[in-house]
Design a protein around this motif. Sequence first.
Motif, PDB file in Angstrom:
ATOM      1  N   SER A 149      12.543  10.545  -6.506  1.00 12.55           N
ATOM      2  CA  SER A 149      13.298  10.691  -5.257  1.00 12.55           C
ATOM      3  C   SER A 149      12.479  10.268  -4.041  1.00 12.55           C
ATOM      4  N   ASP A 150      11.256   9.761  -4.275  1.00 13.42           N
ATOM      5  CA  ASP A 150      10.374   9.280  -3.211  1.00 13.42           C
ATOM      6  C   ASP A 150       9.900  10.407  -2.296  1.00 13.42           C
ATOM      7  N   THR A 151       9.938  11.643  -2.804  1.00  8.74           N
ATOM      8  CA  THR A 151       9.434  12.780  -2.033  1.00  8.74           C
ATOM      9  C   THR A 151       7.910  12.794  -2.033  1.00  8.74           C
ATOM     10  N   ILE A 152       7.309  12.365  -3.133  1.00  3.72           N
ATOM     11  CA  ILE A 152       5.853  12.265  -3.219  1.00  3.72           C
ATOM     12  C   ILE A 152       5.470  10.822  -3.530  1.00  3.72           C
ATOM     13  N   HIS A 208       3.013  25.437 -21.601  1.00  4.55           N
ATOM     14  CA  HIS A 208       4.465  25.516 -21.848  1.00  4.55           C
ATOM     15  C   HIS A 208       5.208  26.135 -20.664  1.00  4.55           C
ATOM     16  N   GLU A 209       4.655  27.213 -20.111  1.00  2.00           N
ATOM     17  CA  GLU A 209       5.381  27.965 -19.094  1.00  2.00           C
ATOM     18  C   GLU A 209       5.239  27.381 -17.694  1.00  2.00           C
ATOM     19  N   VAL A 210       4.125  26.689 -17.421  1.00  2.00           N
ATOM     20  CA  VAL A 210       3.856  26.227 -16.056  1.00  2.00           C
ATOM     21  C   VAL A 210       3.720  24.709 -15.969  1.00  2.00           C
ATOM     22  N   PHE A 211       2.853  24.124 -16.788  1.00  2.00           N
ATOM     23  CA  PHE A 211       2.579  22.694 -16.639  1.00  2.00           C
ATOM     24  C   PHE A 211       3.769  21.816 -17.016  1.00  2.00           C
ATOM     25  N   ILE A 212       4.494  22.179 -18.085  1.00  2.14           N
ATOM     26  CA  ILE A 212       5.658  21.367 -18.462  1.00  2.14           C
ATOM     27  C   ILE A 212       6.727  21.400 -17.374  1.00  2.14           C
ATOM     28  N   PRO A 213       7.145  22.597 -16.883  1.00  5.08           N
ATOM     29  CA  PRO A 213       8.107  22.602 -15.763  1.00  5.08           C
ATOM     30  C   PRO A 213       7.576  21.903 -14.523  1.00  5.08           C
ATOM     31  N   LEU A 214       6.273  22.080 -14.246  1.00  2.00           N
ATOM     32  CA  LEU A 214       5.671  21.428 -13.074  1.00  2.00           C
ATOM     33  C   LEU A 214       5.781  19.911 -13.178  1.00  2.00           C
ATOM     34  N   MET A 215       5.402  19.352 -14.320  1.00  2.00           N
ATOM     35  CA  MET A 215       5.421  17.898 -14.456  1.00  2.00           C
ATOM     36  C   MET A 215       6.844  17.354 -14.485  1.00  2.00           C
ATOM     37  N   ASN A 216       7.794  18.138 -14.991  1.00  2.00           N
ATOM     38  CA  ASN A 216       9.198  17.725 -14.901  1.00  2.00           C
ATOM     39  C   ASN A 216       9.619  17.621 -13.438  1.00  2.00           C
ATOM     40  N   GLU A 217       9.203  18.601 -12.638  1.00  2.00           N
ATOM     41  CA  GLU A 217       9.516  18.574 -11.203  1.00  2.00           C
ATOM     42  C   GLU A 217       8.803  17.411 -10.514  1.00  2.00           C
ATOM     43  N   VAL A 218       7.544  17.195 -10.876  1.00  2.00           N
ATOM     44  CA  VAL A 218       6.791  16.106 -10.263  1.00  2.00           C
ATOM     45  C   VAL A 218       7.460  14.762 -10.543  1.00  2.00           C
ATOM     46  N   GLY A 219       7.952  14.593 -11.763  1.00  2.00           N
ATOM     47  CA  GLY A 219       8.650  13.360 -12.102  1.00  2.00           C
ATOM     48  C   GLY A 219       9.879  13.139 -11.241  1.00  2.00           C
ATOM     49  N   LEU A 220      10.639  14.199 -11.017  1.00  2.00           N
ATOM     50  CA  LEU A 220      11.832  14.098 -10.175  1.00  2.00           C
ATOM     51  C   LEU A 220      11.450  13.846  -8.719  1.00  2.00           C
ATOM     52  N   LEU A 221      10.370  14.474  -8.266  1.00  2.00           N
ATOM     53  CA  LEU A 221       9.918  14.277  -6.891  1.00  2.00           C
ATOM     54  C   LEU A 221       9.462  12.839  -6.672  1.00  2.00           C
ATOM     55  N   TRP A 222       8.828  12.263  -7.686  1.00  2.00           N
ATOM     56  CA  TRP A 222       8.387  10.877  -7.583  1.00  2.00           C
ATOM     57  C   TRP A 222       9.589   9.933  -7.560  1.00  2.00           C
ATOM     58  N   MET A 268       0.850  -1.202   0.000  1.00  2.00           N
ATOM     59  CA  MET A 268       0.000   0.000   0.000  1.00  2.00           C
ATOM     60  C   MET A 268       0.884   1.250   0.000  1.00  2.00           C
ATOM     61  N   ASN A 269       0.484   2.289  -0.781  1.00  2.00           N
ATOM     62  CA  ASN A 269       1.236   3.538  -0.810  1.00  2.00           C
ATOM     63  C   ASN A 269       0.713   4.487   0.255  1.00  2.00           C
ATOM     64  N   ASN A 270       1.544   4.794   1.215  1.00  2.00           N
ATOM     65  CA  ASN A 270       1.143   5.743   2.246  1.00  2.00           C
ATOM     66  C   ASN A 270       1.331   7.156   1.735  1.00  2.00           C
ATOM     67  N   VAL A 271       0.304   7.978   1.822  1.00  2.00           N
ATOM     68  CA  VAL A 271       0.384   9.364   1.375  1.00  2.00           C
ATOM     69  C   VAL A 271       1.156  10.180   2.405  1.00  2.00           C
ATOM     70  N   LYS A 272       2.155  10.886   1.897  1.00  2.00           N
ATOM     71  CA  LYS A 272       3.021  11.607   2.821  1.00  2.00           C
ATOM     72  C   LYS A 272       2.407  12.937   3.233  1.00  2.00           C
ATOM     73  N   ASN A 273       2.439  13.235   4.517  1.00  2.00           N
ATOM     74  CA  ASN A 273       2.101  14.570   5.000  1.00  2.00           C
ATOM     75  C   ASN A 273       3.114  15.045   6.035  1.00  2.00           C
ATOM     76  N   MET A 296       1.439  22.697  -3.807  1.00  2.00           N
ATOM     77  CA  MET A 296       0.672  22.616  -2.564  1.00  2.00           C
ATOM     78  C   MET A 296      -0.695  21.976  -2.810  1.00  2.00           C
ATOM     79  N   ALA A 297      -1.301  22.278  -3.957  1.00  2.00           N
ATOM     80  CA  ALA A 297      -2.564  21.624  -4.301  1.00  2.00           C
ATOM     81  C   ALA A 297      -2.358  20.108  -4.379  1.00  2.00           C
ATOM     82  N   MET A 298      -1.238  19.713  -4.968  1.00  2.00           N
ATOM     83  CA  MET A 298      -0.925  18.289  -5.075  1.00  2.00           C
ATOM     84  C   MET A 298      -0.706  17.670  -3.702  1.00  2.00           C
ATOM     85  N   MET A 299       0.075  18.322  -2.850  1.00  2.00           N
ATOM     86  CA  MET A 299       0.405  17.756  -1.544  1.00  2.00           C
ATOM     87  C   MET A 299      -0.835  17.638  -0.652  1.00  2.00           C
ATOM     88  N   ASN A 300      -1.767  18.595  -0.800  1.00  2.00           N
ATOM     89  CA  ASN A 300      -2.985  18.617   0.032  1.00  2.00           C
ATOM     90  C   ASN A 300      -4.191  17.977  -0.643  1.00  2.00           C
TER      91      ASN A 300
END
Length: 299
Positions: free
Chosen positions: A145-148, A129-143, A1-6, A101-105
Amino acid sequence: MNNVKNVFSIKDLENLSGIKAHTIRIWEKRYNVLEPMRTETNIRLYDLQSLQKLLNITLLHNHGYKISQISKYPPEKIPILIREIISEKSVKSHAINAFKMAMMNFDQTLFFTTYNSLLSEKSFKDVFHEVFIPLMNEVGLLWQSDTISPAHEHFISYLIKQKLLINTEKIQVQQPTRTDKIFVLFLPMNEIHELGLMYLNYEFILNGYKTIYLGESIPTESLKDVLKYFDNITFVSYMTVQPDKNEVTDYIKTINKDLLANNDTNLWLIGRMVQEINPEVLNSRTKIFNSIEEMAKEM
């Protein structure tokens, strides 16, 4: 089971904010900007409120505010300064932090509020281009690194997919204006990372092309059926994790044999795994792109 981090480690905060753990420790010690919880072995742990505060502090710091100044502000002043920065300078950093923060909460309301605010000033294409692409690149790295957790990634990806589908439907009512080629978009077998391919479909339609969107996990054999109905096809595939590096070259060989036998058929490839393809199997009708922006320019 994946525990959601808070609850987060200092390394998690580094990954989410871009501020080095060493710097966070200094800010805590000198300026008391964060008050971490401590385990029995004295390891720092942080809650979501601490993460939100650090993201706000980081935004102010990146816009010229000294940490010594920020630490003296009462808590209610920081959101006021953030709003001033947003109105006077760039909204990009704030929007990405708000989406994080929307994602984390798991906060859909914050996602929609931030998105609508962006859309009041920018086109959907610019937002992506300006927000979602950089965001998803960061989300991929966060995943990675097991941060999310996968739950966080799926939550934010689904909301972005919703916006992509809505905006794609709006432009699909227009008849294609360019008939020199048809784009067939698909993901290889077992590839489920669909967001980038969905956006490329939006770009092709926006540029006046007819598209056939097949989506995730399509067998090569099924792609041959499309050749019976259309000419001048350009197949487009986004390879994020599949085929893996030991199989991707053979996969391209199969596509060359099954799909590119006709001179009017081409193949465009994008994604992390394209770097693993042996260049010797690529022919003149295959193009590799390093980014969504690069492929968009080719249209």
